[in-house]
Design a protein around this motif. Sequence first.
Motif, PDB file in Angstrom:
ATOM      1  N   SER A  32       8.391  -0.951  -3.796  1.00  0.00           N
ATOM      2  CA  SER A  32       8.358  -2.275  -3.200  1.00  0.00           C
ATOM      3  C   SER A  32       8.941  -2.247  -1.803  1.00  0.00           C
ATOM      4  N   ALA A  33       9.992  -1.460  -1.574  1.00  0.00           N
ATOM      5  CA  ALA A  33      10.630  -1.382  -0.271  1.00  0.00           C
ATOM      6  C   ALA A  33       9.723  -0.743   0.758  1.00  0.00           C
ATOM      7  N   GLU A  34       8.756   0.037   0.327  1.00  0.00           N
ATOM      8  CA  GLU A  34       7.876   0.736   1.249  1.00  0.00           C
ATOM      9  C   GLU A  34       6.596  -0.033   1.547  1.00  0.00           C
ATOM     10  N   LYS A  35       6.461  -1.253   1.015  1.00  0.00           N
ATOM     11  CA  LYS A  35       5.277  -2.041   1.289  1.00  0.00           C
ATOM     12  C   LYS A  35       5.328  -2.613   2.701  1.00  0.00           C
ATOM     13  N   SER A  36       4.166  -2.711   3.324  1.00  0.00           N
ATOM     14  CA  SER A  36       4.071  -3.246   4.671  1.00  0.00           C
ATOM     15  C   SER A  36       4.403  -4.728   4.669  1.00  0.00           C
ATOM     16  N   ALA A  37       5.148  -5.180   5.675  1.00  0.00           N
ATOM     17  CA  ALA A  37       5.504  -6.593   5.771  1.00  0.00           C
ATOM     18  C   ALA A  37       4.291  -7.451   6.092  1.00  0.00           C
ATOM     19  N   SER A  38       3.338  -6.898   6.840  1.00  0.00           N
ATOM     20  CA  SER A  38       2.151  -7.656   7.220  1.00  0.00           C
ATOM     21  C   SER A  38       1.020  -7.522   6.223  1.00  0.00           C
ATOM     22  N   LEU A  39       0.987  -6.397   5.506  1.00  0.00           N
ATOM     23  CA  LEU A  39      -0.043  -6.152   4.498  1.00  0.00           C
ATOM     24  C   LEU A  39       0.650  -5.725   3.206  1.00  0.00           C
ATOM     25  N   PRO A  40       1.148  -6.681   2.422  1.00  0.00           N
ATOM     26  CA  PRO A  40       1.951  -6.357   1.232  1.00  0.00           C
ATOM     27  C   PRO A  40       1.227  -5.520   0.187  1.00  0.00           C
ATOM     28  N   PHE A  41      -0.096  -5.473   0.239  1.00  0.00           N
ATOM     29  CA  PHE A  41      -0.843  -4.679  -0.727  1.00  0.00           C
ATOM     30  C   PHE A  41      -1.007  -3.228  -0.289  1.00  0.00           C
ATOM     31  N   MET A  42      -0.451  -2.891   0.895  1.00  0.00           N
ATOM     32  CA  MET A  42      -0.519  -1.520   1.396  1.00  0.00           C
ATOM     33  C   MET A  42       0.889  -0.993   1.638  1.00  0.00           C
ATOM     34  N   ASN A  43       1.062   0.316   1.527  1.00  0.00           N
ATOM     35  CA  ASN A  43       2.355   0.926   1.810  1.00  0.00           C
ATOM     36  C   ASN A  43       2.661   0.880   3.295  1.00  0.00           C
ATOM     37  N   ARG A  44       3.929   0.779   3.618  1.00  0.00           N
ATOM     38  CA  ARG A  44       4.344   0.775   5.017  1.00  0.00           C
ATOM     39  C   ARG A  44       4.093   2.147   5.632  1.00  0.00           C
ATOM     40  N   PRO A  45       3.446   2.199   6.822  1.00  0.00           N
ATOM     41  CA  PRO A  45       3.269   3.489   7.493  1.00  0.00           C
ATOM     42  C   PRO A  45       4.621   4.145   7.753  1.00  0.00           C
ATOM     43  N   ALA A  46       4.694   5.432   7.578  1.00  0.00           N
ATOM     44  CA  ALA A  46       5.971   6.145   7.633  1.00  0.00           C
ATOM     45  C   ALA A  46       6.698   5.954   8.959  1.00  0.00           C
ATOM     46  N   LEU A  47       5.969   5.933  10.070  1.00  0.00           N
ATOM     47  CA  LEU A  47       6.604   5.867  11.388  1.00  0.00           C
ATOM     48  C   LEU A  47       6.886   4.440  11.841  1.00  0.00           C
ATOM     49  N   LEU A  48       6.308   3.459  11.172  1.00  0.00           N
ATOM     50  CA  LEU A  48       6.542   2.058  11.539  1.00  0.00           C
ATOM     51  C   LEU A  48       7.681   1.511  10.689  1.00  0.00           C
ATOM     52  N   ASP A  49       8.895   1.815  11.123  1.00  0.00           N
ATOM     53  CA  ASP A  49      10.084   1.465  10.351  1.00  0.00           C
ATOM     54  C   ASP A  49      10.754   0.179  10.818  1.00  0.00           C
ATOM     55  N   SER A  51      11.782  -0.442  13.897  1.00  0.00           N
ATOM     56  CA  SER A  51      12.700  -0.229  15.023  1.00  0.00           C
ATOM     57  C   SER A  51      12.098  -0.704  16.343  1.00  0.00           C
ATOM     58  N   MET A  52      10.772  -0.746  16.447  1.00  0.00           N
ATOM     59  CA  MET A  52      10.125  -1.227  17.665  1.00  0.00           C
ATOM     60  C   MET A  52       9.949  -2.740  17.597  1.00  0.00           C
ATOM     61  N   ALA A  53      10.118  -3.410  18.734  1.00  0.00           N
ATOM     62  CA  ALA A  53       9.946  -4.861  18.783  1.00  0.00           C
ATOM     63  C   ALA A  53       8.524  -5.231  18.382  1.00  0.00           C
ATOM     64  N   GLY A  54       8.417  -6.217  17.491  1.00  0.00           N
ATOM     65  CA  GLY A  54       7.105  -6.681  17.066  1.00  0.00           C
ATOM     66  C   GLY A  54       6.464  -5.845  15.978  1.00  0.00           C
ATOM     67  N   ASP A  55       7.170  -4.831  15.477  1.00  0.00           N
ATOM     68  CA  ASP A  55       6.619  -3.960  14.438  1.00  0.00           C
ATOM     69  C   ASP A  55       6.754  -4.634  13.077  1.00  0.00           C
ATOM     70  N   VAL A  56       5.604  -4.906  12.449  1.00  0.00           N
ATOM     71  CA  VAL A  56       5.600  -5.490  11.115  1.00  0.00           C
ATOM     72  C   VAL A  56       4.813  -4.605  10.146  1.00  0.00           C
ATOM     73  N   GLY A  57       4.669  -3.327  10.515  1.00  0.00           N
ATOM     74  CA  GLY A  57       4.003  -2.387   9.624  1.00  0.00           C
ATOM     75  C   GLY A  57       2.507  -2.564   9.519  1.00  0.00           C
ATOM     76  N   PHE A  58       1.888  -3.119  10.557  1.00  0.00           N
ATOM     77  CA  PHE A  58       0.440  -3.341  10.526  1.00  0.00           C
ATOM     78  C   PHE A  58      -0.282  -2.131  11.116  1.00  0.00           C
ATOM     79  N   ASP A  59      -0.892  -1.353  10.258  1.00  0.00           N
ATOM     80  CA  ASP A  59      -1.644  -0.177  10.698  1.00  0.00           C
ATOM     81  C   ASP A  59      -2.643   0.226   9.611  1.00  0.00           C
ATOM     82  N   PRO A  60      -3.625  -0.646   9.334  1.00  0.00           N
ATOM     83  CA  PRO A  60      -4.564  -0.356   8.241  1.00  0.00           C
ATOM     84  C   PRO A  60      -5.415   0.880   8.481  1.00  0.00           C
ATOM     85  N   LEU A  61      -5.592   1.286   9.745  1.00  0.00           N
ATOM     86  CA  LEU A  61      -6.406   2.460  10.048  1.00  0.00           C
ATOM     87  C   LEU A  61      -5.587   3.745  10.118  1.00  0.00           C
TER      88      LEU A  61
END
Length: 221
Positions: A32-49, A51-61
């Motif tokens: 659950s902790a690794e789910k993307s904040a913007s796409l809860p049905f997908m895992n959070r990308p490893a590098l989008l943690d 730390s960058m401004a505006g990063d909500v883990g959106f990287d479906p591609l």
Amino acid sequence: VMFKSLLVALLAFGANAFAPLALHTTAVTKLSAEKSASLPFMNRPALLDGSMAGDVGFDPLGLSNIDDVGIDLYWLREAEIKHARVAMLAVAGILQVEVFGPAPGCEMATNKSQMDAFWQLWNAHPQYIAFGLIMITIIETFSGIAVTKARETGDRAPGDFYLDPLGFSKGDEAAFKRLQTQEIKNGRLAMWAAAGLILQGCTTHQGGLEALSASLKANSF
């Protein structure tokens, strides 16, 4: 002896019964902790943690994982910030010219659609366009050198050209992070707006505000 064997078996059964539940709970919590904040049905990308401004883990591609064709997350972040800033300037410029008219020296660019006004300016003063392209080339050259060097040394954040005359970066760190988030969010919106203005100008040959007014009149009650 039979009683002792039965007692050991019961203890072993009890341990096995409770251990998987604990492991399962831990696994679910971690997943659950690794789910993307913007796409809860997908895992959070490893590098989008985050730390960058505006990063909500959106990287479906999965673009943030690219690192074998001369492009990495640093390069992509640099490109996003640069295009965001250019788009904000472009949208402001397009609407400003439509409302207040062309700048001095560009009086021939009278069309409300800035896509058509561009060709009016090109036909009258192509040297203006050529000068703009030369300046873009120079800026991109220095920018490319800065990005390449920073990717090697890691001493420069993406998009940071140390241009901070008002000293925002020297104040409260949380406040500065909030400003960075506002910049990238407005820039992302501006990229969509610029794309819409360009596409609409090329298809309807109307200015952005002109097209908005026509749309409201056509669809009003």
